[in-house]
Design an enzyme around this catalytic site. Structure first.
Site, PDB file in Angstrom:
ATOM      1  N   ASP A   4      23.800 -58.830  11.071  1.00 13.40           N
ATOM      2  CA  ASP A   4      25.106 -58.970  11.683  1.00 13.40           C
ATOM      3  C   ASP A   4      24.985 -60.451  12.335  1.00 13.40           C
ATOM      4  O   ASP A   4      26.159 -61.348  11.922  1.00 13.40           O
ATOM      5  CB  ASP A   4      25.331 -58.251  12.726  1.00 13.40           C
ATOM      6  CG  ASP A   4      25.391 -56.678  11.980  1.00 13.40           C
ATOM      7  OD1 ASP A   4      24.264 -56.203  11.789  1.00 13.40           O
ATOM      8  OD2 ASP A   4      26.550 -56.071  11.707  1.00 13.40           O
ATOM      9  N   GLU A  19      22.229 -57.707   4.189  1.00 16.29           N
ATOM     10  CA  GLU A  19      23.055 -58.437   3.761  1.00 16.29           C
ATOM     11  C   GLU A  19      22.651 -60.015   3.636  1.00 16.29           C
ATOM     12  O   GLU A  19      22.757 -60.757   2.699  1.00 16.29           O
ATOM     13  CB  GLU A  19      24.450 -58.489   4.187  1.00 16.29           C
ATOM     14  CG  GLU A  19      25.685 -59.261   3.775  1.00 16.29           C
ATOM     15  CD  GLU A  19      26.948 -58.991   4.342  1.00 16.29           C
ATOM     16  OE1 GLU A  19      27.780 -59.954   4.486  1.00 16.29           O
ATOM     17  OE2 GLU A  19      27.321 -57.696   4.564  1.00 16.29           O
TER      18      GLU A  19
END
Length: 383
Positions: free
Chosen positions: A22, A279
């Site tokens: 994040d 990610e």
């Protein structure tokens, strides 16, 4: 440093959940908006200790600091009131403070409010991308912005000079030497298969290490300190730390320190195969144009496996049938926590094809606008 009393161009809110992804995404985006677009960006981070692992010069004690041109603020309770920026980016549904939302509603013109969601290749993403969600009480709309791999989504993070920097690194023996020196060792033996290993906890790690130990080609596994450490220690039979080396059979494991983002990019550019997770590292592995294996963030009831298959459907489209099967079977086995000799052998046999495929895949992605360009275009159309 930009005057912290003036209204910034962008506010980015980041809540660290349990990994670096994040804040890694948010920090890359904040830096790019600052360096590539010359914007005044204010980044709010609720866990500065985790952030400091990515950026050692960050001071977790300071409430406000400038880092690489970005105004970084510690997101703490009670929230310190600040004039909202022209664009407010709420990342990964982190829920920005109510007082800040109320201040947004009082401004004229009101800020463009965007929720940057998680990356996915699923078909429904394009239909939900850029849709508005009216606030139930205030005169505000929040728009949902989905990163993605197709033209009708939000694109992927990519600094404007990233590919040029990668090419310069590839052509520079001096930069290679500097990387190995920083990583705490010399270059691996000639002829070794270079593999980077960055994953979540996974029982398949030990299985894979044992397969590499007995492989026909020597394997040098470069593992930055992260969650796989416990599995590597179990394989080695003793505690390990950065700088340690484990050798068994034709396998050499090098424990690297946790790498800041620019150095991690260099690791990806050097290796033949990159095991990545989540990610941020997943996207960077695609820009590296090298063979990769993705450990997707595990979700309840196997929901993540549908996301994995959605990406594989895109990624494997132009691969020969045998290579596509090898990739699918190895990635799926890796993500359910069990790999056997056939999984690795079939994957390894396809590596020359996969390397060329990774190059073509990266070139196709690079022909599309990046995430920051699409975000700016979207925000400016609504200012």
């Amino acid at each position: 440093m930009p005057n912290s009393a003036t209204r910034p161009d962008w506010d980015i809110f980041c809540k660290v959940i349990d990994n670096f992804g994040d804040v890694g995404v948010c920090w890359r985006l904040a830096r790019q908006l600052t360096s590539d677009w010359q914007l005044h960006v204010r980044l709010w981070v609720d866990d500065m200790e985790t952030f400091r692992a990515l950026l050692p010069e960050a001071d977790p004690v300071l409430s406000i600091q400038e880092l690489h041109g970005v105004e970084v603020r510690r997101w703490e309770a009670p929230f310190v009131a600040s004039p909202p920026a022209a664009v407010v980016l709420e990342t990964f549904a982190c829920r920005i403070p109510d007082a800040f939302i109320a201040a947004m509603a009082q401004q004229s013109p009101r800020p463009v409010w965007i929720n940057l969601d998680y990356l996915s290749a699923e078909a429904w993403v394009a239909g939900c991308h850029a849709l508005p969600s009216p606030h139930p009480r205030l005169p505000l709309k929040k728009f949902f912005f989905f990163p993605g791999f197709t033209r009708d989504t939000g694109g992927l993070l990519r600094e404007h000079d990233l590919l040029a920097r990668r090419q310069q690194f590839a052509a520079s023996p001096d930069q290679h030497t500097a990387f190995w020196r920083q990583a705490g060792g010399g270059p691996p033996p000639a002829g070794s298969l270079l593999v980077s290993l960055f994953a979540y906890e996974n029982p398949a790690i030990g299985e894979l290490l044992r397969l590499w130990q007995n492989a026909q080609t020597p394997v040098c596994c470069l593992a930055p300190l992260s969650r796989p450490l416990k599995a590597i220690e179990s394989y080695a039979g003793h505690r390990l730390r950065a700088g340690d080396v484990v050798r068994r059979g034709v396998l050499e494991i090098r424990l690297l320190p946790f790498l800041e983002q620019s150095v991690y990019d260099h690791l990806l550019w050097l290796c033949d195969v990159n095991f990545v997770r989540g990610e941020d590292s997943f996207v960077r592995a695609q820009w590296a144009a090298r063979s990769m294996v993705w450990h997707i963030y595990p979700q309840h009831e196997g929901a993540h496996l549908a996301k994995l298959d959605a990406f594989l459907n895109l990624y494997c489209t132009d691969l020969p049938a045998a290579s596509a099967t090898a990739v699918r079977e190895f990635w799926q086995a890796w993500n359910v926590g069990h790999v056997d000799g056939a999984h690795w052998q079939n994957f390894a046999l396809c590596l020359p094809t996969l390397r060329e495929h990774a190059r073509r895949w990266q070139e196709a992605l690079a022909r599309e606008d990046d995430l920051s360009t699409r975000l700016l275009r979207f925000a400016r159309s609504r200012l």
